[in-house]
Design a protein around this motif. Structure first.
Motif, PDB file in Angstrom:
ATOM      1  N   THR A  98       0.833  -1.207   0.000  1.00  0.00           N
ATOM      2  CA  THR A  98       0.000   0.000   0.000  1.00  0.00           C
ATOM      3  C   THR A  98       0.868   1.259   0.000  1.00  0.00           C
ATOM      4  N   LEU A  99       2.040   1.188   0.639  1.00  0.00           N
ATOM      5  CA  LEU A  99       2.945   2.336   0.595  1.00  0.00           C
ATOM      6  C   LEU A  99       3.799   2.301  -0.677  1.00  0.00           C
ATOM      7  N   GLY A 100       3.773   1.171  -1.353  1.00  0.00           N
ATOM      8  CA  GLY A 100       4.403   1.070  -2.662  1.00  0.00           C
ATOM      9  C   GLY A 100       5.868   0.711  -2.632  1.00  0.00           C
ATOM     10  N   ASP A 101       6.408   0.578  -1.413  1.00  0.00           N
ATOM     11  CA  ASP A 101       7.858   0.514  -1.341  1.00  0.00           C
ATOM     12  C   ASP A 101       8.252   0.127   0.092  1.00  0.00           C
ATOM     13  N   GLY A 102       9.046  -0.912   0.216  1.00  0.00           N
ATOM     14  CA  GLY A 102       9.451  -1.393   1.532  1.00  0.00           C
ATOM     15  C   GLY A 102      10.167  -0.367   2.378  1.00  0.00           C
ATOM     16  N   GLY A 121       5.158  -3.716  -4.394  1.00  0.00           N
ATOM     17  CA  GLY A 121       6.115  -3.395  -3.340  1.00  0.00           C
ATOM     18  C   GLY A 121       6.863  -4.631  -2.871  1.00  0.00           C
ATOM     19  N   ALA A 122       6.112  -5.705  -2.665  1.00  0.00           N
ATOM     20  CA  ALA A 122       6.738  -6.958  -2.242  1.00  0.00           C
ATOM     21  C   ALA A 122       7.676  -7.468  -3.328  1.00  0.00           C
ATOM     22  N   TYR A 123       7.211  -7.397  -4.558  1.00  0.00           N
ATOM     23  CA  TYR A 123       8.052  -7.902  -5.658  1.00  0.00           C
ATOM     24  C   TYR A 123       9.393  -7.182  -5.715  1.00  0.00           C
ATOM     25  N   ARG A 124       9.324  -5.862  -5.596  1.00  0.00           N
ATOM     26  CA  ARG A 124      10.562  -5.085  -5.694  1.00  0.00           C
ATOM     27  C   ARG A 124      11.442  -5.283  -4.468  1.00  0.00           C
ATOM     28  N   MET A 125      10.835  -5.645  -3.362  1.00  0.00           N
ATOM     29  CA  MET A 125      11.620  -5.975  -2.177  1.00  0.00           C
ATOM     30  C   MET A 125      12.319  -7.316  -2.370  1.00  0.00           C
ATOM     31  N   MET A 126      11.615  -8.255  -2.984  1.00  0.00           N
ATOM     32  CA  MET A 126      12.169  -9.589  -3.174  1.00  0.00           C
ATOM     33  C   MET A 126      13.301  -9.601  -4.186  1.00  0.00           C
ATOM     34  N   VAL A 157      14.541  -3.492  -2.554  1.00  0.00           N
ATOM     35  CA  VAL A 157      14.096  -2.154  -2.203  1.00  0.00           C
ATOM     36  C   VAL A 157      13.469  -2.183  -0.816  1.00  0.00           C
ATOM     37  N   GLY A 158      14.070  -1.487   0.132  1.00  0.00           N
ATOM     38  CA  GLY A 158      13.456  -1.354   1.443  1.00  0.00           C
ATOM     39  C   GLY A 158      13.907  -2.359   2.482  1.00  0.00           C
ATOM     40  N   VAL A 159      14.865  -3.190   2.122  1.00  0.00           N
ATOM     41  CA  VAL A 159      15.472  -4.058   3.138  1.00  0.00           C
ATOM     42  C   VAL A 159      16.873  -3.522   3.356  1.00  0.00           C
ATOM     43  N   GLU A 160      17.210  -3.271   4.608  1.00  0.00           N
ATOM     44  CA  GLU A 160      18.408  -2.469   4.860  1.00  0.00           C
ATOM     45  C   GLU A 160      19.630  -3.260   5.300  1.00  0.00           C
ATOM     46  N   LEU A 161      19.546  -4.564   5.246  1.00  0.00           N
ATOM     47  CA  LEU A 161      20.725  -5.362   5.574  1.00  0.00           C
ATOM     48  C   LEU A 161      21.889  -5.011   4.660  1.00  0.00           C
ATOM     49  N   ASP A 162      23.096  -5.249   5.117  1.00  0.00           N
ATOM     50  CA  ASP A 162      24.228  -5.068   4.203  1.00  0.00           C
ATOM     51  C   ASP A 162      24.220  -6.196   3.176  1.00  0.00           C
ATOM     52  N   ARG A 163      24.807  -5.881   2.035  1.00  0.00           N
ATOM     53  CA  ARG A 163      24.746  -6.755   0.864  1.00  0.00           C
ATOM     54  C   ARG A 163      24.956  -8.238   1.170  1.00  0.00           C
ATOM     55  N   GLU A 164      25.975  -8.520   1.940  1.00  0.00           N
ATOM     56  CA  GLU A 164      26.372  -9.907   2.167  1.00  0.00           C
ATOM     57  C   GLU A 164      25.240 -10.695   2.827  1.00  0.00           C
ATOM     58  N   ASP A 165      24.784 -10.202   3.967  1.00  0.00           N
ATOM     59  CA  ASP A 165      23.708 -10.861   4.703  1.00  0.00           C
ATOM     60  C   ASP A 165      22.430 -10.930   3.879  1.00  0.00           C
ATOM     61  N   LEU A 166      22.123  -9.804   3.231  1.00  0.00           N
ATOM     62  CA  LEU A 166      20.901  -9.739   2.452  1.00  0.00           C
ATOM     63  C   LEU A 166      20.903 -10.808   1.370  1.00  0.00           C
ATOM     64  N   PHE A 167      22.037 -10.916   0.695  1.00  0.00           N
ATOM     65  CA  PHE A 167      22.113 -11.902  -0.370  1.00  0.00           C
ATOM     66  C   PHE A 167      21.954 -13.313   0.152  1.00  0.00           C
ATOM     67  N   LYS A 168      22.652 -13.600   1.228  1.00  0.00           N
ATOM     68  CA  LYS A 168      22.575 -14.945   1.784  1.00  0.00           C
ATOM     69  C   LYS A 168      21.107 -15.282   2.057  1.00  0.00           C
ATOM     70  N   ARG A 169      20.397 -14.353   2.677  1.00  0.00           N
ATOM     71  CA  ARG A 169      19.054 -14.672   3.137  1.00  0.00           C
ATOM     72  C   ARG A 169      18.008 -14.589   2.031  1.00  0.00           C
ATOM     73  N   SER A 170      18.172 -13.665   1.094  1.00  0.00           N
ATOM     74  CA  SER A 170      17.149 -13.586   0.048  1.00  0.00           C
ATOM     75  C   SER A 170      17.353 -14.686  -0.980  1.00  0.00           C
ATOM     76  N   ILE A 171      18.608 -15.081  -1.189  1.00  0.00           N
ATOM     77  CA  ILE A 171      18.832 -16.205  -2.094  1.00  0.00           C
ATOM     78  C   ILE A 171      18.273 -17.482  -1.480  1.00  0.00           C
ATOM     79  N   ALA A 172      18.484 -17.638  -0.196  1.00  0.00           N
ATOM     80  CA  ALA A 172      17.920 -18.815   0.485  1.00  0.00           C
ATOM     81  C   ALA A 172      16.397 -18.834   0.358  1.00  0.00           C
ATOM     82  N   ALA A 173      15.795 -17.654   0.509  1.00  0.00           N
ATOM     83  CA  ALA A 173      14.334 -17.584   0.436  1.00  0.00           C
ATOM     84  C   ALA A 173      13.823 -17.858  -0.975  1.00  0.00           C
ATOM     85  N   GLY A 174      14.582 -17.431  -1.979  1.00  0.00           N
ATOM     86  CA  GLY A 174      14.113 -17.555  -3.358  1.00  0.00           C
ATOM     87  C   GLY A 174      14.506 -18.858  -4.026  1.00  0.00           C
ATOM     88  N   MET A 175      15.377 -19.614  -3.392  1.00  0.00           N
ATOM     89  CA  MET A 175      15.930 -20.802  -4.045  1.00  0.00           C
ATOM     90  C   MET A 175      14.893 -21.828  -4.468  1.00  0.00           C
TER      91      MET A 175
END
Lengths: 202, 202
Positions: free
Chosen positions: B30-34, B109-114, B118-136
DNA sequence: TGTACATCAGTGAACGCGCGTTCACTGATGTAC
DNA sequence: TGTACATCAGTGAACGCGCGTTCACTGATGTAC
């Protein structure tokens, strides 16, 4: 924080404007994301007080829009240059696509600001009006390049529709690359496979 | 701000966690952006004090990661459902692509976050580890669907390479659509044109 | 059956921070007389 | 040639705001005796 800045000579205050835009454009990429670029950070990078930004921009939004326009100019120029003077229009289109992707990979923050509106805080309506205006020359140029392919019999269909498909295909790769997704093949291979499949002449 | 919330009965404090994730997921769209989703906003939407979030999440990042995982689950399920029980594997792949794009359009909004972080503030390394795990799981499922096409002779090439091309093509359209670019044709047409060109059986 | 108590699901006030933005100002420099 | 003054390129202190986060707390409820 290059605090060794000398003030501009009288009459050339406009120079600071360009310095601010350049510094902001640099920060967008080094910080990886336009939303991390602050007015104070930009001013600090130029070596000027935060308030100096207001000598040239009404607010942060206007500064960021100026960056957007600046990057769209560079983008359009790079892509047009890549396709200029190539005989085969489909090969020219391929080279444009490669240049497009290279821009996105070299300037991921700027690219995502231009096409995904990351870090520009205008409300949708204004943002669209202004970013579409900034990107239009590039879009028109793409449509011309596609039209040349249709005229030469290399592609079949409505040029605008084909241009949109092509844009989607290239943007997909470019955005994934800008975000940093691993396991993508090189852009040349990606585009070769796509345009090869589309070529009506084989 | 549904302030008519009753506290959960003793022993079922875990329910709040799910309510927070659901509210955050709703707000992302609804806010359009994480990046516009705040801890205080999420708590307010549930009808709870901001501090209650800390009963279930270590910090804002962990809440947003939970949203990411939740949305990836829904995403994977929707796409698998769309392709299930379709005889022709290329048609199944097309339906998966359409479902993919519909998800992106329904939950931009969710799609662009995934996919664009967009809107997730983890540093690259952690973010990648966790979003890749989620999307695998979703990625693996795509590779299987492509492999089925190759086995049936509908596509030719390395399944993983083909899957990446397909992902790029679909992501391009999905992201442009999620951002709100006008002048895109319907997703069915876009995907039909692409997969038609790739079909080795025609 | 009554009561003391531990547990559990939250609350509320307060914090420090960095941000965009405002306002009155300063000090160098070209120009008019 | 000297000086008063307007202009111009900035400065510096201060503001209010919303944010994430902390800390000590509250009050209902199930359970042990």
């Amino acid at each position: 924080m290059s605090s060794v800045r000398r003030r501009n000579p009288k009459g050339s205050g406009e120079q600071l404007r360009a310095e601010l835009v350049a510094a902001a454009a640099r920060l967008v990429d080094t910080l990886g994301d336009g939303s991390k670029v602050t007015l104070r950070g930009v001013a600090g990078a130029v070596g000027v007080a935060p308030t100096a930004v207001y000598l040239h921009f009404a607010d942060r939004d206007e500064l960021m829009i100026a960056v957007l326009e600046d990057r769209f100019d560079a983008f359009t120029r790079q892509i047009d240059d890549a396709g200029a003077g190539i005989g085969d229009p489909l090969e020219a289109l391929r080279r444009r696509g490669v240049a497009y992707i290279h821009f996105a990979m070299a300037q991921p923050g700027a690219y995502r600001m231009m096409f995904s509106h990351v870090g520009v805080e205008l409300d949708r309506e204004d943002l669209f009006k202004r970013s579409i205006a900034a990107g239009m020359p590039s879009y028109d140029s793409l449509v011309r390049a596609v039209t040349a392919c249709v005229d030469a019999g290399a592609l079949r269909g409505d040029p605008k529709g084909l241009a949109n498909v092509g844009w989607g295909v290239v943007h997909g790769y470019a955005d994934l690359a800008a975000v940093g997704v691993p396991f993508l093949q090189p852009p040349e291979e990606y585009l070769g496979a796509f345009l090869g499949a589309m070529d009506q002449r084989r």
